[in-house]
Design a protein around this motif. Structure first.
Motif, PDB file in Angstrom:
ATOM      1  N   SER A  39       0.858  -1.183   0.000  1.00  0.00           N
ATOM      2  CA  SER A  39       0.000   0.000   0.000  1.00  0.00           C
ATOM      3  C   SER A  39       0.889   1.227   0.000  1.00  0.00           C
ATOM      4  O   SER A  39       2.083   1.156   0.321  1.00  0.00           O
ATOM      5  CB  SER A  39      -0.935   0.017   1.225  1.00  0.00           C
ATOM      6  N   ALA A  40       0.313   2.356  -0.325  1.00  0.00           N
ATOM      7  CA  ALA A  40       1.101   3.574  -0.495  1.00  0.00           C
ATOM      8  C   ALA A  40       1.424   4.216   0.845  1.00  0.00           C
ATOM      9  O   ALA A  40       0.555   4.300   1.727  1.00  0.00           O
ATOM     10  CB  ALA A  40       0.350   4.574  -1.366  1.00  0.00           C
ATOM     11  N   SER A  42       1.544   7.066   3.383  1.00  0.00           N
ATOM     12  CA  SER A  42       0.588   8.171   3.460  1.00  0.00           C
ATOM     13  C   SER A  42       1.259   9.521   3.605  1.00  0.00           C
ATOM     14  O   SER A  42       0.674  10.550   3.254  1.00  0.00           O
ATOM     15  CB  SER A  42      -0.363   7.952   4.642  1.00  0.00           C
ATOM     16  N   GLN A  53       3.347   0.342   6.245  1.00  0.00           N
ATOM     17  CA  GLN A  53       4.110   0.593   5.030  1.00  0.00           C
ATOM     18  C   GLN A  53       4.740   1.986   5.062  1.00  0.00           C
ATOM     19  O   GLN A  53       5.854   2.188   4.567  1.00  0.00           O
ATOM     20  CB  GLN A  53       3.210   0.448   3.808  1.00  0.00           C
ATOM     21  N   THR A  54       4.054   2.949   5.666  1.00  0.00           N
ATOM     22  CA  THR A  54       4.618   4.289   5.788  1.00  0.00           C
ATOM     23  C   THR A  54       5.832   4.288   6.709  1.00  0.00           C
ATOM     24  O   THR A  54       6.873   4.871   6.387  1.00  0.00           O
ATOM     25  CB  THR A  54       3.553   5.265   6.327  1.00  0.00           C
ATOM     26  N   TRP A 203       9.802  11.085  -4.698  1.00  0.00           N
ATOM     27  CA  TRP A 203       8.519  10.766  -4.055  1.00  0.00           C
ATOM     28  C   TRP A 203       7.397  11.073  -5.025  1.00  0.00           C
ATOM     29  O   TRP A 203       7.261  12.210  -5.475  1.00  0.00           O
ATOM     30  CB  TRP A 203       8.361  11.605  -2.781  1.00  0.00           C
ATOM     31  N   GLN A 205       3.418  10.557  -4.796  1.00  0.00           N
ATOM     32  CA  GLN A 205       2.372  10.150  -3.882  1.00  0.00           C
ATOM     33  C   GLN A 205       1.536   9.013  -4.475  1.00  0.00           C
ATOM     34  O   GLN A 205       1.121   9.079  -5.636  1.00  0.00           O
ATOM     35  CB  GLN A 205       1.461  11.335  -3.552  1.00  0.00           C
ATOM     36  N   ASP A 206       1.363   7.961  -3.670  1.00  0.00           N
ATOM     37  CA  ASP A 206       0.575   6.778  -4.037  1.00  0.00           C
ATOM     38  C   ASP A 206       1.250   5.895  -5.094  1.00  0.00           C
ATOM     39  O   ASP A 206       0.636   4.943  -5.569  1.00  0.00           O
ATOM     40  CB  ASP A 206      -0.823   7.159  -4.529  1.00  0.00           C
ATOM     41  N   ARG A 207       2.517   6.215  -5.475  1.00  0.00           N
ATOM     42  CA  ARG A 207       3.184   5.407  -6.493  1.00  0.00           C
ATOM     43  C   ARG A 207       4.557   4.897  -6.042  1.00  0.00           C
ATOM     44  O   ARG A 207       4.833   3.702  -6.133  1.00  0.00           O
ATOM     45  CB  ARG A 207       3.350   6.199  -7.786  1.00  0.00           C
ATOM     46  N   SER A 208       5.420   5.771  -5.556  1.00  0.00           N
ATOM     47  CA  SER A 208       6.793   5.335  -5.297  1.00  0.00           C
ATOM     48  C   SER A 208       7.514   6.301  -4.381  1.00  0.00           C
ATOM     49  O   SER A 208       7.110   7.456  -4.200  1.00  0.00           O
ATOM     50  CB  SER A 208       7.574   5.226  -6.621  1.00  0.00           C
ATOM     51  N   SER A 237       8.205   0.804  -4.641  1.00  0.00           N
ATOM     52  CA  SER A 237       7.094   0.978  -5.578  1.00  0.00           C
ATOM     53  C   SER A 237       5.834   0.394  -4.973  1.00  0.00           C
ATOM     54  O   SER A 237       5.877  -0.631  -4.282  1.00  0.00           O
ATOM     55  CB  SER A 237       7.390   0.275  -6.912  1.00  0.00           C
ATOM     56  N   VAL A 238       4.713   1.029  -5.221  1.00  0.00           N
ATOM     57  CA  VAL A 238       3.430   0.566  -4.691  1.00  0.00           C
ATOM     58  C   VAL A 238       2.821  -0.429  -5.674  1.00  0.00           C
ATOM     59  O   VAL A 238       2.528  -0.088  -6.820  1.00  0.00           O
ATOM     60  CB  VAL A 238       2.479   1.746  -4.450  1.00  0.00           C
TER      61      VAL A 238
END
Length: 528
Positions: A39-40, A42, A53-54, A203, A205-208, A237-238
């Motif tokens: 997951s990405a 946050s 994951q964060t 960075w 957001q929501d990808r890598s 990578s997400v």
């Protein structure tokens, strides 16, 4: 054969949006680690890290005052070369190393430590952004700085848990330029400057997220880590789909990935990749009951739910052998944990409790009492892949004793908002913390108190007392009693323990999880 493999990798890269890189065996890329996240992240700010994951990303760029040995739970120096607690547990003195710099060249000083902690306790709006970090600092009064290398952190009341909190990612020390930024801006990687072995270099957001090694890093803690980070570059990578993550590792597109699901693990291991895992300490996944409303206000119902759950079935069916059933309100890697005999499968006991409380059965359907159905709703965030299938299986298990469970999935933001507001019958979640004070901060009357309960004279005085006892043996005796009383009260009903699991391709070592279940990339190959 090599050309056809690269063609397959290229095709998978196009399908997932991942960058195309050399295969794992290519020497030219041997110091690059490509890691797939489930997951990405946050937010780039460690203090605002609210998901596993964060934290796994942000930990690589930030150091803490102390570290924690994952085998013994003992605290050890890191940014502080020495540390001590006062006899009354209200003040903590850290003597800082004199050779630490942040990645922008700024030196570490006691004033920097003060600014970090002051920023996290400045106002109520701050604490909603930094829930866990601010919780560690409840009762914070100030940080004294008698000289550049001495920081004395003071609390209004005894707070012995703070030393372990000082080892967490959320209380990692950031450079003055980062602390001066707004919390919105601190979510942008370019503003986050730490003293860790890596820096943010990209960075989306929501990808890598991309990290670059600091070759001048020289202050690795003595907790079994190698002196220097092995990988020059780390590319996170997400990749939300477990099967795609697994296929990427086995084909050589990724070198490691998070959260391999049980159905993918045999193929991963058949390819020569290894699985590394560690159960998270702290609060396992629980149903925390809102006792101010609905059927869970009835303690008999809460106890009936506890004995209706087949936790082994949940683990075996959904999670696999890297995970454990919950056997206490503390996870098994938490200091002070012990198995509680009340957490067991006993559906006859569930039926007895419900019958005695007046919840009548009419055949195979849902029980009722005074015309009211024995039904409650649980809210959850699907951040962890196992949450939905676990709750669906729990739904069937509870139905076998006449309890109807409805399930509501929410986005992470909506979940946090409704949990804070108490807008639920039960909330399903976990919190990672390698200290038993997690019971006070999450289950206590003066903590987050998601149970919306009143003061409990059998529990709350002990929660407060354990936070102020400097003697470890005495403190753990209190924690032992608390585990029993919290289970009896049913404020939190343990379900399963969360584990961190990674699939790692051959030749990519050094990957493991620390005392808090957080990804670290400096373990010797044989110890990860």
């Amino acid at each position: 054969m090599k050309n056809s493999t690269r063609a397959a990798v290229a095709a998978l890269a196009v399908a997932t949006g991942l960058p195309i890189a050399a295969c794992a065996g290519d020497d030219a890329e041997s110091d690059v680690l490509r890691y797939g996240l489930s997951s990405a992240p946050s937010c780039a700010d460690p203090a605002q890290s609210s998901t596993n994951q964060t934290v796994n990303v942000s930990r690589q760029v930030v150091d803490s005052l102390v570290d924690q040995n994952r085998d013994t739970g003992e605290l050890t120096p890191w940014l502080a070369e020495r540390f001590a607690a006062s006899p009354d547990g209200r003040s903590f003195t850290f003597t800082l190393r004199d050779d630490v710099t942040f990645s922008d060249g700024t030196p570490l000083t006691s004033d920097v430590v003060k600014k970090n902690f002051d920023a996290l306790t400045s106002d109520e709006s701050t604490s909603t952004r930094t829930l866990q970090a601010s919780g560690f600092l409840l009762g914070y009064e100030r940080t004294d700085t008698p000289d550049q290398r001495t920081a004395i952190v003071r609390f209004a009341e005894p707070n012995v848990q703070f030393l372990q909190a000082a080892a967490t990612t959320q209380l990692g020390i950031l450079a003055p330029s980062t602390v001066a930024a707004s919390f919105d801006d601190r979510c942008t990687a370019s503003t986050v400057i730490g003293s860790g072995p890596y820096t943010y270099s990209g960075w989306e957001q929501d990808r890598s997220a991309t990290l670059t090694r600091r070759d001048d890093y020289r202050w690795t803690p003595d907790t079994g880590l190698a002196d220097h980070a092995r990988y020059r570059t780390v590319e996170f990578s997400v990749v939300p789909e477990s099967g795609v993550r697994a296929g990427s590792v086995t084909s050589g597109q990724l070198d490691a990935s998070a959260d391999p699901q049980p159905q993918d693990r045999s193929a991963i291991e058949a390819s020569g990749a290894a699985l590394t895992s560690r159960p998270n300490p702290g609060l396992p996944y629980v149903f925390q009951s809102n006792v101010s409303r609905g059927v869970l206000a009835d303690a008999a119902v809460r106890r009936a739910v506890t004995t209706a759950l087949d936790r082994n079935e949940l683990v075996d069916t959904v999670l696999g052998d890297s995970f454990k059933p919950a056997t206490s309100v503390l996870a098994s890697t938490t200091p002070g944990y012990r198995t509680d005999p009340a957490i067991r499968l006993d559906r006859a006991e569930s039926a007895r409790l419900l019958d005695a409380a007046g919840w009548r059965s009419s055949g195979e359907g849902t029980r009722s009492k005074d015309g009211k159905k024995l039904s409650f709703d649980v809210i959850y965030s699907p951040e962890f892949y196992g949450n939905k299938p676990i709750l669906e299986l729990v739904q069937r298990q509870l139905a076998s004793v006449g309890i109807d469970l409805t399930i509501t999935a929410l986005s992470n933001d909506d979940f946090l908002s409704r949990r804070k507001a108490g807008d639920f019958d039960a909330v399903y979640y976990n919190v990672t913390r390698a200290d038993p004070d997690i019971l006070r901060s999450r289950l206590g009357f003066e903590g987050t108190n998601y149970s919306r309960r009143g003061f409990d004279p059998q529990i709350d005085p002990l929660l407060t007392r354990q936070a102020g006892v400097a003697d470890r043996a005495e403190r753990l005796r209190l924690v032992d009693t608390l585990q029993t009383r919290l289970i009896e009260a049913g404020y939190a009903i343990p379900v399963v323990e969360l584990s961190q699991v990674a699939a790692v391709a051959p030749g990519f070592g050094g990957i493991g999880f620390d005392a808090s279940g957080v990804l670290r990339l400096q373990y010797p190959d044989t110890d990860s």
